[in-house]
Design an enzyme around this catalytic site. Structure first.
Site, PDB file in Angstrom:
ATOM      1  N   LYS A  53      63.621 -16.748   0.851  1.00  0.00           N
ATOM      2  CA  LYS A  53      62.448 -16.171   1.458  1.00  0.00           C
ATOM      3  C   LYS A  53      61.419 -15.566   0.395  1.00  0.00           C
ATOM      4  O   LYS A  53      60.320 -15.928   0.551  1.00  0.00           O
ATOM      5  CB  LYS A  53      62.762 -15.124   2.462  1.00  0.00           C
ATOM      6  CG  LYS A  53      63.449 -15.407   3.699  1.00  0.00           C
ATOM      7  CD  LYS A  53      64.192 -14.626   4.319  1.00  0.00           C
ATOM      8  CE  LYS A  53      65.187 -15.193   5.669  1.00  0.00           C
ATOM      9  NZ  LYS A  53      65.987 -14.234   6.256  1.00  0.00           N
ATOM     10  N   GLN A  97      66.534  -7.893   6.590  1.00  0.00           N
ATOM     11  CA  GLN A  97      67.698  -8.822   6.583  1.00  0.00           C
ATOM     12  C   GLN A  97      69.078  -8.425   7.151  1.00  0.00           C
ATOM     13  O   GLN A  97      69.557  -7.221   6.937  1.00  0.00           O
ATOM     14  CB  GLN A  97      67.957  -9.058   5.093  1.00  0.00           C
ATOM     15  CG  GLN A  97      68.799 -10.438   4.935  1.00  0.00           C
ATOM     16  CD  GLN A  97      68.351 -11.734   5.415  1.00  0.00           C
ATOM     17  OE1 GLN A  97      67.165 -12.053   5.200  1.00  0.00           O
ATOM     18  NE2 GLN A  97      69.192 -12.453   6.052  1.00  0.00           N
ATOM     19  N   ASP A 120      59.966 -10.870  11.958  1.00  0.00           N
ATOM     20  CA  ASP A 120      61.274 -11.816  12.462  1.00  0.00           C
ATOM     21  C   ASP A 120      61.015 -11.970  13.987  1.00  0.00           C
ATOM     22  O   ASP A 120      62.165 -12.489  14.597  1.00  0.00           O
ATOM     23  CB  ASP A 120      62.695 -11.087  12.167  1.00  0.00           C
ATOM     24  CG  ASP A 120      63.416 -11.900  11.167  1.00  0.00           C
ATOM     25  OD1 ASP A 120      63.213 -13.246  11.137  1.00  0.00           O
ATOM     26  OD2 ASP A 120      64.577 -11.402  10.749  1.00  0.00           O
TER      27      ASP A 120
END
Ligand code: NAP
Length: 303
Positions: A53, A97, A120
Site C-alpha cells: 500500500k 490494517q 477502507d
C-alpha cells in the site's frame, strides 16, 4: 479459452488516472493527498500488505504516513492516535490494517475513524451509505471486484450472483454492491448446505471464503464468471522433502478445474489483489478532492 480478468493491468490504468488527478489538483489544493496507515504488531502478512500500500501511494503521489504500533498498545492509546489523525489536515484517509491483536475491538476502532477519512470504507456510517445506495468511501476489495467486472464489460443486471463468504470486509459489501447493480444475489457461508448445487446456479460467482481450493469444477456453471478473492501463501510442493521454503500464492478456487468450463475468471495472483490496493488509493484521492473543495472527478470509480 476463458477471458482472464487482469486486475494488475486495470490497477495500472486506474493508478495513471489517479496520478493525473493529483497532478492537476495540486496547484489548487497546495498539498498532495495523505493516507495514514496504522499497523499494530508484527503480523508478517500485514507487513507485506502495508508495504504494497505504501509503495502504491508513492507511485501515484499520495503521501503516506506510517504508524507501526506495538502489539500491546491499549485500545485507549490507539483511539487517541486515530483522533489526532482525524484532525490532521494533511491526512485525507486513514487505514487500520486488519487483523488486529485479539485484545483490540475492531468494531470500536473502525468506528472511531472519522467517516470522512475512512479509506477502507468500513465505518458503520459508510456501510450504511452502501446499504442506502448513497455515495461514500467503499470497501476496497468488493469495489475492486466491481471495477474489474465493469472494465471487462461483464453484464451484472439480471444475472444470478452467488457470493461465498459473509464477512464485513468482503462478502457482505460485495453482495450489496452486486445487488445495487441489479444482480439477484445469494450469500453462502460456512453453514450453507450443499454448496456445489447453490454455486452451480451462479452466472457470477464471487468466492471470499478464505479456504484454499474450496471451489472446483463441480461448483461452477458452464460459461459463468468466477471471481477469486481468496489469497493464500502455500508451500510450493507438499512432497518436496528438500526443506525448500518456496511458497506460491493461490486462491479459494482450483483454477485448473474451472478454466475450461467458465467464460471468465480472475487469477490469483494478479486479479482482485492489485485492485484492492488501487481502490484504497481511489477512496483517498476522492476524499482529498472533497477536503480541498475540488470537483469530485473520480467518484464514478467507487461503486
Ligand atoms: P473471513 O472473515 O474469514 O470470512 C470468510 C467467510 O467465508 C465467512 O463468512 C465464512 O462463513 C465463509 N466460509 C468459510 N468457510 C466456508 C465454506 N467451507 N463454505 C462456505 N463459506 C465458508 O475472510 P475475509 O476477510 O472475508 O477474506 C476472505 C478471503 O479473501 C481470505 O482468503 C482473504 O485473505 C482474502 N482477501 C483478499 C483480499 C485481496 O485483496 N485479494 C482482500 C481481503 C481478503 P461464516 O460466516 O459462517 O464463518
Amino acid at each position: 479459452m476463458p477471458n482472464i480478468l487482469d486486475g494488475k493491468k486495470l490497477a495500472q490504468e486506474i493508478e495513471l488516472i489517479l496520478k493525473q488527478t493529483i497532478e492537476s489538483g495540486l496547484k489548487a489544493c497546495k498539498r498532495p493527498p495523505g493516507l495514514a496507515v496504522i499497523r499494530v504488531g508484527n503480523d508478517p502478512a500485514s507487513g507485506v500488505y502495508v508495504s504494497y500500500k505504501e509503495k502504491a501511494c508513492h507511485r501515484v503521489g499520495v503521501r503516506s504516513f506510517s504508524h507501526h504500533l506495538k502489539e500491546d498498545i491499549s485500545e485507549k492509546e490507539l483511539i487517541e492516535i486515530i483522533k489526532v489523525l482525524n484532525l490532521d489536515q494533511n491526512v485525507d484517509g486513514i487505514l487500520l490494517q486488519l487483523p488486529l491483536p485479539p485484545h483490540l475491538d475492531e468494531s470500536i476502532l473502525l468506528g472511531s475513524i472519522a467517516p470522512d477519512k475512512d479509506a477502507d470504507g468500513l465505518h458503520p456510517l459508510n456501510l450504511g451509505k452502501l446499504i442506502k445506495g448513497e455515495k461514500g468511501p467503499r470497501s476496497c476489495t468488493p469495489a475492486g471486484v466491481m471495477a474489474l467486472l465493469e472494465r471487462n464489460k461483464i453484464k451484472i443486471e439480471g444475472k444470478k450472483a452467488v457470493v461465498v463468504g459473509r464477512s464485513i470486509l468482503v462478502g457482505k459489501p460485495m453482495a450489496l454492491m452486486l445487488e445495487s447493480a441489479n444482480a439477484t444475489v445469494t450469500v453462502a457461508h460456512s453453514k450453507t448446505e450443499d454448496l456445489p448445487s447453490l454455486t452451480r446456479q451462479a452466472d457470477l460467482l464471487v468466492v471470499a471464503a478464505g479456504k484454499p481450493h474450496l471451489i472446483g469444477g463441480i461448483h461452477v456453471k458452464e460459461n459463468s464468471v468466477v471471481i477469486d478473492v481468496g489469497i493464500h501463501r502455500l508451500p510450493c510442493d507438499k512432497n518436496d522433502l528438500s526443506g525448500s521454503k518456496k511458497f506460491k500464492l493461490c486462491g479459494d478456487v482450483k483454477t485448473l478445474e474451472i478454466e475450461d468450463k467458465v467464460a471468465s475468471f480472475s487469477p490469483v495472483p494478479g486479479g482482485v489483489g492489485p485492485m484492492t490496493v488501487t481502490m484504497l488509493l481511489a477512496n483517498t484521492v476522492d476524499r482529498w478532492q472533497e477536503h480541498c473543495g475540488l470537483p469530485l472527478t473520480i467518484s464514478h470509480l467507487l461503486p
